[in-house]
Scaffold this active site. Structure first.
Site, PDB file in Angstrom:
ATOM      1  CE  LYS A   1      61.781  56.812  40.659  1.00 21.85           C
ATOM      2  NZ  LYS A   1      61.244  55.973  41.670  1.00 21.85           N
TER       3      LYS A   1
ATOM      4  CB  SER B   1      59.185  53.942  42.878  1.00 22.17           C
ATOM      5  OG  SER B   1      59.584  53.601  41.568  1.00 22.17           O
TER       6      SER B   1
END
Length: 181
Positions: free
Chosen positions: A98, A41
């Site tokens: 993230k 990600s």
């Protein structure tokens, strides 16, 4: 001049020793900790190794610290470690990494693969691979003390587009260094 440099070196060593001692005494504070990157990600900013869409044969490691958020708030662009605790979701484990793209009070949306914050396109020099940017999402206001996070690999990231904004309390540390695998 030499005395100043030696003095700063000693002060740094004392501070680091203190952080290590505190971290050993109270490990859940995340004063200083290392994680291995396990998902794609955040590619190509952070490399993983054994998952689909990984660009490297060896996973990167990240050094994280809770100290920056003990003295200040998370900022747009920070790469953070998020701990969801017992909260379960189909696309993540309890701890993920993230990037913060939306802050409390921001109006955020994604149109045609571009993120818009407060009616302006978000400048994202860390996005190296431009594809569709993943699914667009409707304009929403981020409530107080909540953050909107996304992975740099928008095509292969489960993030706030899937699970919504996250509370400040779930952000446990800031990535302060990455080490190539």
């Amino acid at each position: 001049m030499r005395k100043i440099i030696v003095g700063l070196g000693v002060a740094f060593a004392i501070v680091m020793t203190g952080l290590v001692v505190i971290n050993l005494a109270v490990p859940h504070l995340e004063l200083l900790r290392e994680y291995t990157v396990e998902s794609a990600s955040m590619e190509p900013t952070l490399h993983c190794a054994n998952a689909a869409a990984c660009l490297s044969l060896h996973a990167d490691r990240v050094i994280v610290s809770a100290v920056p958020y003990m003295i200040g708030d998370p900022s747009r662009g920070d790469i953070v470690v998020i701990n969801f605790g017992d909260r379960q979701h189909a696309c993540f484990d309890s701890v993920i990494v993230k990037r913060i793209v939306g802050l409390p009070g921001d109006m955020i949306e994604q149109r045609h693969g571009r993120v818009w914050v407060n009616e302006r396109v978000l400048r994202e020099p860390y996005i190296k691979i431009r594809g569709t940017g993943g699914p667009d999402f409707a304009k929403q206001r981020i409530r107080w003390n909540w953050y909107f996070v996304m992975g740099d690999n928008r095509e292969a990231s489960c993030d706030s587009r899937e699970f919504g904004p996250i509370p400040r309390s779930a952000i446990i540390a800031k990535v302060i260094r990455s080490i190539r695998g």
